[in-house]
Design a protein around this motif. Structure first.
Motif, PDB file in Angstrom:
ATOM      1  N   ASP A 122       0.838  -1.194   0.000  1.00  0.00           N
ATOM      2  CA  ASP A 122       0.000   0.000   0.000  1.00  0.00           C
ATOM      3  C   ASP A 122       0.873   1.243   0.000  1.00  0.00           C
ATOM      4  OD1 ASP A 122      -2.460  -1.410   0.112  1.00  0.00           O
ATOM      5  OD2 ASP A 122      -2.160  -1.730   2.256  1.00  0.00           O
ATOM      6  N   LYS A 123       0.493   2.222  -0.838  1.00  0.00           N
ATOM      7  CA  LYS A 123       1.224   3.483  -0.914  1.00  0.00           C
ATOM      8  C   LYS A 123       0.485   4.532  -0.086  1.00  0.00           C
ATOM      9  CE  LYS A 123       1.387   3.955  -5.448  1.00  0.00           C
ATOM     10  NZ  LYS A 123       1.756   4.255  -6.838  1.00  0.00           N
ATOM     11  N   PRO A 124       1.173   5.572   0.347  1.00  0.00           N
ATOM     12  CA  PRO A 124       0.547   6.609   1.183  1.00  0.00           C
ATOM     13  C   PRO A 124      -0.642   7.311   0.523  1.00  0.00           C
ATOM     14  CG  PRO A 124       2.930   6.858   1.197  1.00  0.00           C
ATOM     15  CD  PRO A 124       2.612   5.797   0.190  1.00  0.00           C
ATOM     16  N   ASP A 125      -0.680   7.337  -0.811  1.00  0.00           N
ATOM     17  CA  ASP A 125      -1.786   8.025  -1.487  1.00  0.00           C
ATOM     18  C   ASP A 125      -3.056   7.160  -1.585  1.00  0.00           C
ATOM     19  OD1 ASP A 125      -1.146   6.190  -3.448  1.00  0.00           O
ATOM     20  OD2 ASP A 125      -0.714   7.673  -5.000  1.00  0.00           O
ATOM     21  N   GLY A 126      -3.036   5.968  -0.994  1.00  0.00           N
ATOM     22  CA  GLY A 126      -4.209   5.109  -0.992  1.00  0.00           C
ATOM     23  C   GLY A 126      -4.216   4.061  -2.089  1.00  0.00           C
ATOM     24  N   THR A 127      -3.322   4.179  -3.061  1.00  0.00           N
ATOM     25  CA  THR A 127      -3.232   3.171  -4.112  1.00  0.00           C
ATOM     26  C   THR A 127      -2.293   2.062  -3.640  1.00  0.00           C
ATOM     27  OG1 THR A 127      -1.415   4.304  -5.219  1.00  0.00           O
ATOM     28  CG2 THR A 127      -3.661   4.869  -5.936  1.00  0.00           C
ATOM     29  N   SER A 128      -2.200   1.013  -4.418  1.00  0.00           N
ATOM     30  CA  SER A 128      -1.316  -0.086  -4.048  1.00  0.00           C
ATOM     31  C   SER A 128      -0.710  -0.705  -5.305  1.00  0.00           C
ATOM     32  CB  SER A 128      -2.087  -1.137  -3.260  1.00  0.00           C
ATOM     33  OG  SER A 128      -3.156  -1.645  -4.024  1.00  0.00           O
ATOM     34  N   PHE A 129       0.280  -1.548  -5.107  1.00  0.00           N
ATOM     35  CA  PHE A 129       0.892  -2.290  -6.202  1.00  0.00           C
ATOM     36  C   PHE A 129       1.329  -3.644  -5.675  1.00  0.00           C
ATOM     37  CE2 PHE A 129       4.409  -0.041  -4.223  1.00  0.00           C
ATOM     38  CZ  PHE A 129       5.452  -0.955  -4.220  1.00  0.00           C
ATOM     39  N   PHE A 130       1.547  -4.583  -6.578  1.00  0.00           N
ATOM     40  CA  PHE A 130       2.012  -5.920  -6.228  1.00  0.00           C
ATOM     41  C   PHE A 130       3.452  -6.070  -6.699  1.00  0.00           C
ATOM     42  CE2 PHE A 130      -2.519  -6.267  -6.231  1.00  0.00           C
ATOM     43  CZ  PHE A 130      -2.807  -7.166  -5.220  1.00  0.00           C
ATOM     44  N   ALA A 131       4.260  -6.757  -5.906  1.00  0.00           N
ATOM     45  CA  ALA A 131       5.669  -6.908  -6.261  1.00  0.00           C
ATOM     46  C   ALA A 131       6.251  -8.182  -5.652  1.00  0.00           C
ATOM     47  CB  ALA A 131       6.474  -5.701  -5.770  1.00  0.00           C
ATOM     48  N   LEU A 152      12.304  -4.452  -5.261  1.00  0.00           N
ATOM     49  CA  LEU A 152      10.916  -4.866  -5.360  1.00  0.00           C
ATOM     50  C   LEU A 152      10.576  -4.710  -6.830  1.00  0.00           C
ATOM     51  CD1 LEU A 152       9.019  -3.198  -2.373  1.00  0.00           C
ATOM     52  CD2 LEU A 152       9.597  -5.597  -2.694  1.00  0.00           C
ATOM     53  N   VAL A 153      10.239  -5.799  -7.483  1.00  0.00           N
ATOM     54  CA  VAL A 153       9.888  -5.760  -8.898  1.00  0.00           C
ATOM     55  C   VAL A 153       8.369  -5.738  -8.984  1.00  0.00           C
ATOM     56  CG1 VAL A 153      10.047  -6.937 -11.120  1.00  0.00           C
ATOM     57  CG2 VAL A 153      11.977  -7.015  -9.533  1.00  0.00           C
ATOM     58  N   LYS A 154       7.838  -4.599  -9.482  1.00  0.00           N
ATOM     59  CA  LYS A 154       6.390  -4.434  -9.579  1.00  0.00           C
ATOM     60  C   LYS A 154       5.844  -5.301 -10.712  1.00  0.00           C
ATOM     61  CE  LYS A 154       6.147   0.070  -9.971  1.00  0.00           C
ATOM     62  NZ  LYS A 154       5.649   1.461  -9.975  1.00  0.00           N
TER      63      LYS A 154
END
Length: 117
Positions: A43-52, A63-65
Motif C-alpha cells: 500500500d502506498k501513502p496516497d491510498g493506491t497499491s501495487f504488487f511486487a 521490489l519488482v512491480k
C-alpha cells in the motif's frame, strides 16, 4: 567486518536492467506460476497499491512491480447477470454467428497448401 547496506529500490517488471532480469529469470524460471506465491501487495501513502516480488542481486535488493488485474465487483455482477462486463462492451449484444464474408481463401498464405490435383 564492514557492514555495508545494500541499496533498496522499486522497479517495474518492464524496466528491469539486464542484470536484474537475469536474476529474476533465475529465481522464477517458470515465470508467472513461480512468482505468484511470492507476490505481495504494498500500500502506498496516497491510498493506491501495487504488487511486487523481491529480487536480490549483488549490490541491491529490488521490489519488482508486477501488473495484476483485480476483478471489480461490479464487473463480476454484470458478468453473472449476462450483461456486458467484458472488454468489448462497445460491441452490440448480438454477435454474428458467421465470418464477415464467405471468401475464406483470402486468409490463406498459399505456403502450406498441398496440390489437390
Amino acid at each position: 567486518m564492514v557492514n555495508a547496506q545494500k541499496k533498496r529500490a522499486v522497479v517495474s517488471y518492464e524496466n528491469m536492467s539486464p542484470e536484474l532480469a537475469a536474476a529474476f529469470a533465475e529465481k522464477y524460471p517458470k515465470g508467472y506460476a513461480d512468482y505468484l506465491p511470492d507476490l505481495i501487495k504494498y500500500d502506498k501513502p496516497d491510498g493506491t497499491s501495487f504488487f511486487a516480488v523481491t529480487v536480490e542481486i549483488e549490490e541491491a535488493i529490488y521490489l519488482v512491480k508486477i501488473k495484476v488485474k483485480i476483478d471489480d465487483a461490479e464487473d463480476i455482477e454484470k458478468w453473472l447477470d449476462g450483461v456486458g462486463g467484458g472488454e468489448d462492451d462497445e460491441e452490440p449484444d448480438s454477435a454474428p454467428d458467421t465470418l464477415p464474408d464467405d471468401n475464406v481463401s483470402q486468409y490463406s498464405s498459399g505456403e502450406d497448401e498441398g496440390s489437390d490435383a
